[in-house]
Design a protein around this motif. Structure first.
Motif, PDB file in Angstrom:
ATOM      1  N   ALA A 202     -26.154 -27.002  42.874  1.00 55.29           N
ATOM      2  CA  ALA A 202     -24.879 -27.722  42.755  1.00 55.29           C
ATOM      3  C   ALA A 202     -24.311 -27.538  41.356  1.00 55.29           C
ATOM      4  O   ALA A 202     -23.096 -27.358  41.172  1.00 55.29           O
ATOM      5  CB  ALA A 202     -25.086 -29.201  43.067  1.00 55.29           C
ATOM      6  N   LEU A 203     -25.202 -27.559  40.358  1.00 55.92           N
ATOM      7  CA  LEU A 203     -24.769 -27.313  38.977  1.00 55.92           C
ATOM      8  C   LEU A 203     -24.290 -25.869  38.805  1.00 55.92           C
ATOM      9  O   LEU A 203     -23.322 -25.609  38.086  1.00 55.92           O
ATOM     10  CB  LEU A 203     -25.909 -27.614  38.015  1.00 55.92           C
ATOM     11  CG  LEU A 203     -26.318 -29.087  37.893  1.00 55.92           C
ATOM     12  CD1 LEU A 203     -27.586 -29.224  37.047  1.00 55.92           C
ATOM     13  CD2 LEU A 203     -25.181 -29.905  37.284  1.00 55.92           C
ATOM     14  N   VAL A 204     -24.963 -24.942  39.484  1.00 54.06           N
ATOM     15  CA  VAL A 204     -24.522 -23.540  39.441  1.00 54.06           C
ATOM     16  C   VAL A 204     -23.127 -23.414  40.043  1.00 54.06           C
ATOM     17  O   VAL A 204     -22.263 -22.696  39.513  1.00 54.06           O
ATOM     18  CB  VAL A 204     -25.521 -22.633  40.187  1.00 54.06           C
ATOM     19  CG1 VAL A 204     -24.946 -21.230  40.361  1.00 54.06           C
ATOM     20  CG2 VAL A 204     -26.847 -22.565  39.440  1.00 54.06           C
ATOM     21  N   SER A 205     -22.879 -24.129  41.133  1.00 50.97           N
ATOM     22  CA  SER A 205     -21.550 -24.098  41.752  1.00 50.97           C
ATOM     23  C   SER A 205     -20.496 -24.668  40.805  1.00 50.97           C
ATOM     24  O   SER A 205     -19.385 -24.127  40.697  1.00 50.97           O
ATOM     25  CB  SER A 205     -21.568 -24.893  43.063  1.00 50.97           C
ATOM     26  OG  SER A 205     -22.462 -24.316  43.989  1.00 50.97           O
ATOM     27  N   ALA A 206     -20.844 -25.752  40.114  1.00 53.23           N
ATOM     28  CA  ALA A 206     -19.905 -26.331  39.146  1.00 53.23           C
ATOM     29  C   ALA A 206     -19.637 -25.355  38.009  1.00 53.23           C
ATOM     30  O   ALA A 206     -18.491 -25.189  37.564  1.00 53.23           O
ATOM     31  CB  ALA A 206     -20.478 -27.647  38.611  1.00 53.23           C
ATOM     32  N   ALA A 207     -20.701 -24.692  37.532  1.00 54.62           N
ATOM     33  CA  ALA A 207     -20.524 -23.703  36.470  1.00 54.62           C
ATOM     34  C   ALA A 207     -19.675 -22.530  36.958  1.00 54.62           C
ATOM     35  O   ALA A 207     -18.855 -21.983  36.201  1.00 54.62           O
ATOM     36  CB  ALA A 207     -21.884 -23.209  35.984  1.00 54.62           C
ATOM     37  N   SER A 208     -19.837 -22.163  38.226  1.00 53.95           N
ATOM     38  CA  SER A 208     -19.037 -21.072  38.788  1.00 53.95           C
ATOM     39  C   SER A 208     -17.558 -21.437  38.819  1.00 53.95           C
ATOM     40  O   SER A 208     -16.688 -20.595  38.559  1.00 53.95           O
ATOM     41  CB  SER A 208     -19.531 -20.740  40.198  1.00 53.95           C
ATOM     42  OG  SER A 208     -20.867 -20.287  40.177  1.00 53.95           O
ATOM     43  N   LEU A 209     -17.276 -22.703  39.110  1.00 60.47           N
ATOM     44  CA  LEU A 209     -15.887 -23.168  39.093  1.00 60.47           C
ATOM     45  C   LEU A 209     -15.328 -23.108  37.682  1.00 60.47           C
ATOM     46  O   LEU A 209     -14.169 -22.726  37.476  1.00 60.47           O
ATOM     47  CB  LEU A 209     -15.816 -24.591  39.640  1.00 60.47           C
ATOM     48  CG  LEU A 209     -14.420 -25.199  39.768  1.00 60.47           C
ATOM     49  CD1 LEU A 209     -13.538 -24.353  40.688  1.00 60.47           C
ATOM     50  CD2 LEU A 209     -14.512 -26.641  40.286  1.00 60.47           C
ATOM     51  N   VAL A 210     -16.145 -23.448  36.700  1.00 61.42           N
ATOM     52  CA  VAL A 210     -15.722 -23.332  35.298  1.00 61.42           C
ATOM     53  C   VAL A 210     -15.453 -21.873  34.952  1.00 61.42           C
ATOM     54  O   VAL A 210     -14.478 -21.554  34.250  1.00 61.42           O
ATOM     55  CB  VAL A 210     -16.790 -23.929  34.366  1.00 61.42           C
ATOM     56  CG1 VAL A 210     -16.446 -23.648  32.900  1.00 61.42           C
ATOM     57  CG2 VAL A 210     -16.935 -25.424  34.598  1.00 61.42           C
ATOM     58  N   TYR A 211     -16.290 -20.973  35.459  1.00 64.64           N
ATOM     59  CA  TYR A 211     -16.083 -19.551  35.217  1.00 64.64           C
ATOM     60  C   TYR A 211     -14.719 -19.103  35.741  1.00 64.64           C
ATOM     61  O   TYR A 211     -14.002 -18.337  35.077  1.00 64.64           O
ATOM     62  CB  TYR A 211     -17.187 -18.743  35.909  1.00 64.64           C
ATOM     63  CG  TYR A 211     -18.366 -18.400  35.031  1.00 64.64           C
ATOM     64  CD1 TYR A 211     -19.017 -19.373  34.286  1.00 64.64           C
ATOM     65  CD2 TYR A 211     -18.852 -17.103  34.952  1.00 64.64           C
ATOM     66  CE1 TYR A 211     -20.100 -19.070  33.495  1.00 64.64           C
ATOM     67  CE2 TYR A 211     -19.937 -16.782  34.165  1.00 64.64           C
ATOM     68  CZ  TYR A 211     -20.562 -17.764  33.443  1.00 64.64           C
ATOM     69  OH  TYR A 211     -21.633 -17.445  32.656  1.00 64.64           O
ATOM     70  N   VAL A 212     -14.369 -19.558  36.936  1.00 61.02           N
ATOM     71  CA  VAL A 212     -13.066 -19.185  37.498  1.00 61.02           C
ATOM     72  C   VAL A 212     -11.938 -19.734  36.617  1.00 61.02           C
ATOM     73  O   VAL A 212     -10.935 -19.053  36.370  1.00 61.02           O
ATOM     74  CB  VAL A 212     -12.937 -19.703  38.942  1.00 61.02           C
ATOM     75  CG1 VAL A 212     -11.528 -19.471  39.480  1.00 61.02           C
ATOM     76  CG2 VAL A 212     -13.961 -19.022  39.848  1.00 61.02           C
ATOM     77  N   GLY A 213     -12.111 -20.967  36.124  1.00 58.38           N
ATOM     78  CA  GLY A 213     -11.116 -21.533  35.220  1.00 58.38           C
ATOM     79  C   GLY A 213     -10.986 -20.715  33.948  1.00 58.38           C
ATOM     80  O   GLY A 213      -9.867 -20.463  33.464  1.00 58.38           O
TER      81      GLY A 213
END
Length: 286
Positions: A202-213
């Motif tokens: 779940a943290l990886v998914s959140a970090a992935s969203l930050v990457y897209v940002g």
């Protein structure tokens, strides 16, 4: 600063240059099994001289991309030559793992390769060489300040953040490679810390969203590519995380419990999520 234009001729030159590099390294690998360290060092020097001479000849003829590719290959050949020489001198015998301890011989090898990469980047003005500068720079700094273990990942994280800042400030074409290497370093560190539990992914998914940002803010698509890989990794984890037990040869083992529709539904949801991220950003831009 000049920027290579991606077209048919550029693709062929890049592919040809990398093929020559891999062929040269394979030849040196073959020779290492048939000659002693001294002879291997001489062969490595010959490869270095040939690649450097070709790069210089192409530069004088105005073939900038081709010259840059051979300059890129010559930096790697230089690293192989210095490494072979250090091994010949007996300075690398106790180097069993990266970041395994502070050593003047190891650090001097890394430093000489870094100097060559920085010098060739300045001399040739070829952005692709920045990839070598960023990777070797990370390895040298990490090896200099850490002795392995978790501290290595902490240092790697900070170097990745530094590359993000440096790439965002720089307006040069080589900034692409700082963003790419920075994203990989940060992502590798986060995956090292978060890769076991559902909460981790779940943290990886959140970090992935930050990457897209970050990709939208910096206008560097490499962050979006890395973020997408994170989303795919999380999807695969959750898809295979539900397990049932089965008996094989009298031994009970856990096997993934996946229904027929699960993969289709999971990856369809992922696909719609990626489309929504793309459409939301486009609407904001408009």
């Amino acid at each position: 600063m000049r920027k290579p234009v991606w077209k048919t001729s550029s693709f062929l030159v890049y592919t040809g240059g990398l093929t020559i590099l891999f062929a040269s390294l394979a030849a040196l690998g073959y020779l290492s099994g048939h000659y002693g360290n001294g002879a291997l060092t001489a062969w490595a020097l010959l490869v270095l001289v040939v690649l450097s001479a070709i790069a210089e000849s192409l530069r004088r003829r105005g073939r900038w991309v081709a010259a840059g590719m051979f300059a890129f290959a010559s930096v790697i050949a230089w690293g192989f030559f210095v490494g072979a020489a250090w091994d010949w001198f007996g300075w690398l015998k106790n180097w069993n793992s990266p970041f395994g301890g502070w050593s003047v011989a190891h650090l001097s090898l890394e430093f000489l390769i870094l100097v060559a990469a920085v010098n060739d980047r300045r001399r040739w003005g070829f952005p692709f060489i920045t990839l070598l500068t960023a990777v070797v720079g990370w390895f040298f700094v990490t090896d200099f300040v850490s002795n392995g273990g978790e501290w290595t990942y902490v240092v790697t994280l900070f170097i990745g953040l530094a590359y993000l800042v440096g790439g965002s400030i720089s307006g040069q074409p080589s900034a692409f490679w700082l963003h790419l290497v920075g994203g990989v370093l940060i992502g590798a560190t986060l995956l090292h810390w978060w890769h076991s539990s559902d909460t981790d992914w779940a943290l990886v998914s959140a970090a992935s969203l930050v990457y897209v940002g970050i990709a939208y803010v910096t206008r560097r698509s490499s962050w979006a590519v890395l973020g997408t890989l994170g989303f795919f990794g999380a999807t695969v984890h959750y898809l295979f995380s539900v397990r049932s037990t089965a008996t094989f040869g009298g031994v009970r083992v856990g096997v993934p419990s996946i229904t027929g529709w699960s993969p289709s539904v999971a990856f369809a949801c992922l696909g719609f999520w990626l489309v929504l991220l793309g459409l939301a950003a486009r609407r904001r831009a408009e």
